[in-house]
Design an enzyme around this catalytic site. Structure first.
Site, PDB file in Angstrom:
ATOM      1  N   GLY A  43       0.776  -1.233   0.000  1.00 13.85           N
ATOM      2  CA  GLY A  43       0.000   0.000   0.000  1.00 13.85           C
ATOM      3  C   GLY A  43       0.808   1.284   0.000  1.00 13.85           C
ATOM      4  CD  GLU A  99       1.552   0.636   7.473  1.00 15.55           C
ATOM      5  OE1 GLU A  99       1.160   0.779   6.295  1.00 15.55           O
ATOM      6  OE2 GLU A  99       1.348  -0.396   8.120  1.00 15.55           O
ATOM      7  CG  ASP A 103      -8.281  -0.351   9.381  1.00  9.32           C
ATOM      8  OD1 ASP A 103      -8.937  -0.449  10.421  1.00  9.32           O
ATOM      9  OD2 ASP A 103      -8.796  -0.557   8.273  1.00  9.32           O
ATOM     10  CB  THR A 104      -6.821  -3.187  13.293  1.00 13.26           C
ATOM     11  OG1 THR A 104      -5.672  -3.729  12.643  1.00 13.26           O
ATOM     12  CG2 THR A 104      -8.076  -3.539  12.519  1.00 13.26           C
ATOM     13  N   GLY A 105      -4.271  -1.140  13.523  1.00 12.03           N
ATOM     14  CA  GLY A 105      -2.978  -0.954  14.192  1.00 12.03           C
ATOM     15  C   GLY A 105      -2.172  -2.243  14.283  1.00 12.03           C
ATOM     16  CB  THR A 107      -0.014  -3.617   9.681  1.00 14.29           C
ATOM     17  OG1 THR A 107      -1.061  -4.413   9.142  1.00 14.29           O
ATOM     18  CG2 THR A 107       1.195  -3.661   8.760  1.00 14.29           C
ATOM     19  CE  LYS A 131     -10.649   2.875   7.276  1.00 14.76           C
ATOM     20  NZ  LYS A 131     -11.083   1.617   6.604  1.00 14.76           N
ATOM     21  CG  PHE A 152     -12.845  -0.874   2.222  1.00 17.99           C
ATOM     22  CD1 PHE A 152     -12.350  -1.854   3.075  1.00 17.99           C
ATOM     23  CD2 PHE A 152     -12.247  -0.712   0.983  1.00 17.99           C
ATOM     24  CE1 PHE A 152     -11.286  -2.663   2.694  1.00 17.99           C
ATOM     25  CE2 PHE A 152     -11.185  -1.517   0.592  1.00 17.99           C
ATOM     26  CZ  PHE A 152     -10.706  -2.491   1.452  1.00 17.99           C
ATOM     27  CG  ASP A 159      -5.738  -3.604  -2.298  1.00 16.99           C
ATOM     28  OD1 ASP A 159      -5.352  -3.241  -1.162  1.00 16.99           O
ATOM     29  OD2 ASP A 159      -6.013  -4.783  -2.573  1.00 16.99           O
ATOM     30  NE  ARG A 165      -2.401  -2.856  -4.487  1.00 12.69           N
ATOM     31  CZ  ARG A 165      -2.401  -3.132  -3.176  1.00 12.69           C
ATOM     32  NH1 ARG A 165      -2.219  -2.183  -2.302  1.00 12.69           N
ATOM     33  NH2 ARG A 165      -2.570  -4.369  -2.756  1.00 12.69           N
TER      34      ARG A 165
HETATM   35  C1  PRP Z   1      -3.031  -2.403   4.578  1.00 12.26           C
HETATM   36  C2  PRP Z   1      -2.252  -1.101   4.660  1.00 12.26           C
HETATM   37  C3  PRP Z   1      -1.540  -1.201   5.972  1.00 12.26           C
HETATM   38  C4  PRP Z   1      -2.424  -2.139   6.786  1.00 12.26           C
HETATM   39  C5  PRP Z   1      -3.115  -1.349   7.859  1.00 12.26           C
HETATM   40  O1  PRP Z   1      -2.207  -3.385   4.046  1.00 12.26           O
HETATM   41  O2  PRP Z   1      -1.393  -0.966   3.583  1.00 12.26           O
HETATM   42  O3  PRP Z   1      -0.253  -1.750   5.822  1.00 12.26           O
HETATM   43  O4  PRP Z   1      -3.385  -2.705   5.902  1.00 12.26           O
HETATM   44  O5  PRP Z   1      -4.106  -2.120   8.486  1.00 12.26           O
HETATM   45  P1  PRP Z   1      -4.086  -2.477  10.024  1.00 12.26           P
HETATM   46  O6  PRP Z   1      -3.752  -1.210  10.794  1.00 12.26           O
HETATM   47  O7  PRP Z   1      -5.499  -2.936  10.281  1.00 12.26           O
HETATM   48  O8  PRP Z   1      -3.099  -3.562  10.263  1.00 12.26           O
HETATM   49  P2  PRP Z   1      -2.770  -4.777   3.477  1.00 12.26           P
HETATM   50  O9  PRP Z   1      -2.611  -5.821   4.524  1.00 12.26           O
HETATM   51  O10 PRP Z   1      -4.143  -4.568   2.920  1.00 12.26           O
HETATM   52  O11 PRP Z   1      -1.765  -5.134   2.330  1.00 12.26           O
HETATM   53  P3  PRP Z   1      -1.389  -4.262   1.027  1.00 12.26           P
HETATM   54  O12 PRP Z   1      -0.692  -3.021   1.562  1.00 12.26           O
HETATM   55  O13 PRP Z   1      -0.499  -5.161   0.275  1.00 12.26           O
HETATM   56  O14 PRP Z   1      -2.657  -3.912   0.297  1.00 12.26           O
END
Ligand code: PRP
Length: 177
Positions: A43, A99, A103-105, A107, A131, A152, A159, A165
């Site tokens: 992303g 990043e 989102d949820t944090g 990652t 978010k 979303f 994506d 994207r």
């Molecule tokens: C998305 C985005 C962040 C992550 C955030 O990646 O790029 O890295 O989700 O979400 P989180 O805070 O809930 O963890 P995704 O896993 O969709 O992979 P991509 O970047 O390859 O699309």
């Protein structure tokens, strides 16, 4: 494209302004530190490209490839898959995690833990989009671009099932009723 409608949330101009502001903030703190900017693929690829050109200071770029959304999902699975880990040492380096969205944090938290085991001199997080309403794990965002509602979102690297994207703005995705 059937079945999906998009609604603009941030124009390319809105995003350019946010990226320019983030670059000013990071430049002020890292001008003489030769930082490692660590992007979380996929992303981040559009944001990283714009951010480093706006930064215009000596720096190095690394990528990790992680995934938390399985194919076709619009919810994080909660499980991180490391598709590709760091290929160079960051020991003693100043690292800025780049990043596209927190989102949820889950990652971001995973990346911070992964990095700290590798003994960098410092780690900060730069996120273009936040978010916050969906946060499940606290992630300190040191450089924040724009807050987004609990919808979303696609475009500017983000994506839906690998679509959208390439769009220069950020859009909310609406499923047809
Ligand atoms: C998305 C985005 C962040 C992550 C955030 O990646 O790029 O890295 O989700 O979400 P989180 O805070 O809930 O963890 P995704 O896993 O969709 O992979 P991509 O970047 O390859 O699309």
């Amino acid at each position: 494209m059937s079945g999906v409608q998009l609604e603009v949330l941030f124009t390319p101009g809105d995003i350019d302004s946010a990226v320019a502001r983030l670059a000013r903030e990071i430049r002020k703190d890292y001008r003489s530190k030769n930082p490692v900017l660590l992007g979380v693929l996929k992303g981040c690829f559009v944001f990283m490209a714009d951010l480093v050109r706006a930064l215009d200071i000596p720096l190095e770029i690394e990528f990790m490839s992680l995934s938390s959304y399985g194919q076709g999902r619009i919810e994080s699975s909660g499980k991180i898959q490391v598709i590709q880990g760091l290929r160079r040492s960051v020991r003693g380096r100043h690292v800025v995690v780049v990043e596209d969205i927190v989102d949820t944090g889950i990652t971001g938290d995973f990346v911070l833990r992964y990095l700290r085991r590798r003994r960098p001199a410092s780690v900060r997080v730069c996120a273009l989009f936040d978010k916050g309403a969906r946060r499940r794990v606290d992630v300190p965002i040191d450089y924040l671009g724009l807050s987004v509602p609990d919808r979303f979102v696609v475009g500017y690297g983000l994506d839906y099932d690998e679509r959208f994207r390439y769009l220069s703005g950020l859009y909310c995705l609406k499923e047809d009723g």
